[in-house]
Design an enzyme around this catalytic site. Structure first.
Site, PDB file in Angstrom:
ATOM      1  N   HIS A 117       0.825  -1.207   0.000  1.00 30.51           N
ATOM      2  CA  HIS A 117       0.000   0.000   0.000  1.00 30.51           C
ATOM      3  C   HIS A 117       0.866   1.268   0.000  1.00 30.51           C
ATOM      4  CE1 HIS A 117      -3.553   2.442   1.351  1.00 30.51           C
ATOM      5  NE2 HIS A 117      -2.585   3.168   1.887  1.00 30.51           N
ATOM      6  N   GLU A 118       1.764   1.350   0.974  1.00 32.51           N
ATOM      7  CA  GLU A 118       2.600   2.554   1.084  1.00 32.51           C
ATOM      8  C   GLU A 118       3.503   2.710  -0.128  1.00 32.51           C
ATOM      9  OE1 GLU A 118       1.887   4.765   3.210  1.00 32.51           O
ATOM     10  OE2 GLU A 118       0.576   3.541   4.461  1.00 32.51           O
ATOM     11  N   HIS A 158       1.806   4.633  -2.802  1.00 30.56           N
ATOM     12  CA  HIS A 158       1.963   6.083  -2.626  1.00 30.56           C
ATOM     13  C   HIS A 158       3.319   6.539  -3.163  1.00 30.56           C
ATOM     14  CE1 HIS A 158      -1.602   6.663  -0.290  1.00 30.56           C
ATOM     15  NE2 HIS A 158      -1.209   5.923   0.723  1.00 30.56           N
ATOM     16  N   HIS A 188       3.395   6.584  -6.890  1.00 28.95           N
ATOM     17  CA  HIS A 188       2.582   7.699  -7.387  1.00 28.95           C
ATOM     18  C   HIS A 188       3.388   9.005  -7.315  1.00 28.95           C
ATOM     19  CE1 HIS A 188      -1.727   9.638  -7.342  1.00 28.95           C
ATOM     20  NE2 HIS A 188      -1.009  10.025  -8.363  1.00 28.95           N
TER      21      HIS A 188
END
Ligand SMILES: [Zn+2]
Length: 650
Positions: A432-433, A436, A439
């Site tokens: 998940h992290e 980020h 992105h």
């Protein structure tokens, strides 16, 4: 446009962009089991010192600044830029060249400040007891406020210029034309800007405005006193936020009950003080909304990124329509766990009562790299490099900030703070992290500074796509049905906690702002009553409430953001849609995602999302996710009956 929103709301401009837009997850929507692994005797020991952790598992802040002296030099350079920028006041409208000079100076100042704030924030979070680091963090925040003050003339002055003449200059000047979307976005918000003096006053109030959030952070991190409970082995353990996030998953019902009641009773005991903090925070939103001529605080918050309030309403209404599916899930949970009554503290523990295998961090990393292969070699190559280059602070250490986040700045790669504790959930958190981080990385690589961040509305999409694709890989490569059940369970929990729970939070946030706007005082009693009603609505008549459970509405740090949580839910629905198309091998799905990752804030958030093929103005992505939730429930129930039930009966 996060940066413009920050400006609009009178909160330190750059701190806003650095802490929110680049995927900083404050608090525990993505809470990890942050407690340390049990010591051999079963007692939970104190967290290790940083020096005990091998270097490759600690982030390398030396890449931002070699040492504290370099930080001080950058700090002073930023102060110098603030003064230089202030001196440009009144020059913007003279020519295309002077306008460009102002815009570029603004970028340079913001980029330098972002880096200063990032460094001071990360070094503070790695050890929150160290005074010099805390001092640097405080000074950086003040510097942010000072910068916001020095820049407060910028937007009003830009608004004195006729859009046609600015566009005329842009036709003839390519470097100025880069700023077209940015300038148009400012012009769009024209009606909500005030006179130069009023703008200056709002900017000056920035530091006071962030006081409730700061007080809440200090108070809950360092001054709240939690009771001591007995863990699964009978050893006495003093509760903390990190310990709570481990114990709430305990298969020993007494432990998770004592942890839940212990933590929330402490919050309930402090309800007077905590409600004053939250109330002040809400009033701050209302103050800025009123000052700028918005009807409501919610409208003001959503206007910054140009999200119609209807998108928020659409989310709440669509999820409410399907809340019976959550009731079905809770009832299934009660049945499978063999409970007469199900409480809030029974919602996290795995329904499949098998001992979960511990996953070493290095194994988690190699699984993630294989699982995300459908996203392409460029993506996984960047991912591999970041794992190997000390972007990540992996383990819990003494006085380290709890939870997990990704935080970056334009002038450096993003950093990840984790408290990795070897669970399946922790592995997903790494994926998940990293979403980020990718992105931020692709955005910064592809965009000029002015578009080098992304809106909150888009911030949780890349991270959740990673989780969806990872879950699919894990299902396909599971050794047996029991492992499949664990993965299905994790997906169900993902939708429960991110779509249902965050929508419940969003409704709470909306309700408490509406109450305050109607003149009702937000006392501890009022806040708890509102929260308890929502818990009853979402979890259904089958759930038994504990009085202190209502204090969760005072505990969750996300209520100190500004209408932030709804974007977790809309993002999850967007990401489910994107992820499933990638898994299905739909032509253009990966391309669409890569365009989305690289777009930053060069378009409005809803339009950026359309690059990835998602339209959040329609109920479709939410309906799809609700449908998926029902399918996962069917599959889970069926597999459970086949795998677990006969064994239990035997
Ligand atoms: Zn996140």
């Amino acid at each position: 446009m996060k940066r413009v929103l920050g400006k609009l709301m009178g909160i330190s401009v750059i701190v806003g962009s650095a802490t929110s837009a680049l995927g900083f997850d404050p608090g525990n929507a993505r809470s990890m089991s942050a407690g340390r692994a049990e010591a051999p005797d079963g007692a939970v020991g104190a967290a290790p010192a940083r020096s005990e952790i091998p270097e490759r598992y600690r982030w390398n802040l030396g890449e931002i600044f070699a040492d504290d002296a370099a930080f001080e030099a950058a700090f002073q350079k930023t102060e110098g830029l603030i003064n230089k920028f202030a001196a440009l006041k009144g020059t913007m409208g003279r020519s295309a060249e002077t306008l460009l000079a102002v815009l570029e100076m603004r970028d340079q100042l913001s980029a330098e400040l972002d880096r200063v704030v990032l460094y001071s924030g990360l070094s503070y979070h790695q050890d929150m007891s160290v005074n010099p680091a805390q001092g640097r963090w405080d000074r950086s925040q003040s510097l942010g406020t000072k910068a916001a003050e020095a820049m407060s003339w910028f937007v009003p002055e830009l608004l004195t210029m006729a859009p046609e003449s600015v566009h005329g200059w842009m036709e003839k000047n390519d470097m100025l034309a880069v700023y077209r979307h940015f300038v148009d976005d400012v012009q769009r918000q024209r009606d909500h800007y005030l006179s130069p003096r009023e703008e200056e006053l709002l900017a000056m109030a920035g530091e006071i405005a962030s006081a409730p959030e700061n007080i809440y952070g200090r108070f809950t991190n360092t001054n709240m006193d939690f009771p001591t409970i007995e863990d699964e082995t009978g050893a006495k353990v003093k509760l903390s936020a990190a310990k709570y996030s481990t114990f709430i998953y305990s298969k020993d019902r007494r432990v998770r009950r004592d942890a839940f009641l212990g933590i929330h009773q402490s919050y309930m005991d402090m309800a007077n003080t905590l409600s004053a903090m939250l109330s002040a925070h809400v009033k701050q939103h209302i103050f800025y909304a009123k000052a700028r001529g918005f009807r409501t605080a919610r409208e003001a918050a959503l206007d910054g990124p140009n999200i119609p309030v209807a998108v928020y309403d659409n989310l709440v209404a669509t999820v409410n329509k399907h809340v019976d599916k959550l009731h079905r899930y809770v009832e299934l949970r009660r049945k499978l766990m063999g409970l007469d009554e199900i409480h809030q503290y029974d919602l996290y523990v795995p329904m499949v009562a098998v001992e979960e295998e511990k996953i070493e961090y290095d194994d988690a990393v190699s699984t993630i790299l294989k699982a995300l292969a459908p996203l392409g070699s460029d993506y996984t190559g960047t991912l591999r490099r970041s794992f190997e280059s000390r972007w990540i602070d992996v383990y819990e250490t003494a006085n380290k900030r709890s939870g997990a986040y990704c935080w970056g700045a334009y002038l450096t790669h993003p950093y990840l703070l984790l408290n990795y504790n070897r669970t399946m959930n922790d592995r997903s958190t790494v994926a998940h992290e990293m979403g980020h981080a990718m992105h931020s990385w692709y955005t910064v690589k592809s965009q000029p500074f002015v578009y080098g961040d992304y809106a909150t509305f888009c911030a949780e999409v890349a991270s959740t796509v990673n989780e969806v694709v990872l879950a699919n890989y894990l299902l396909a490569h599971a050794n047996d049905d029991t492992e499949r059940l664990l993965i299905l369970q994790q997906q169900l929990e993902g939708i429960r906690t991110t779509v249902f729970r965050q929508t419940m939070f969003a409704e709470y946030e909306q309700r408490i702002h509406e109450l305050a706007e109607a003149g009702s005082p937000l006392t501890g009693e009022v806040l708890c009553k509102e929260y308890a009603e929502l818990v009853a609505k979402y979890y259904g008549p089958g759930t038994t409430a504990d009085a202190c459970g209502a204090a969760e509405g005072l505990r969750i740090p996300h209520f100190y953001r500004n209408f932030y949580v709804y974007a977790y839910a809309t993002s999850h629905c967007s990401a489910t849609n994107i992820g499933r198309r990638i898994i299905a091998g739909e032509p253009g799905a990966v391309d669409g995602l890569m365009k989305f990752l690289a777009a930053g804030s060069s378009k409005y958030p809803l339009d950026v999302l359309k690059l990835a093929g998602v339209d959040m103005t329609t109920p479709k992505p939410i309906e799809d996710t609700m449908q998926l939730f029902a399918e996962l429930l069917d599959r889970f129930e069926e597999l459970y009956a086949k795998t677990i039930k006969p064994k239990a009966a035997a």
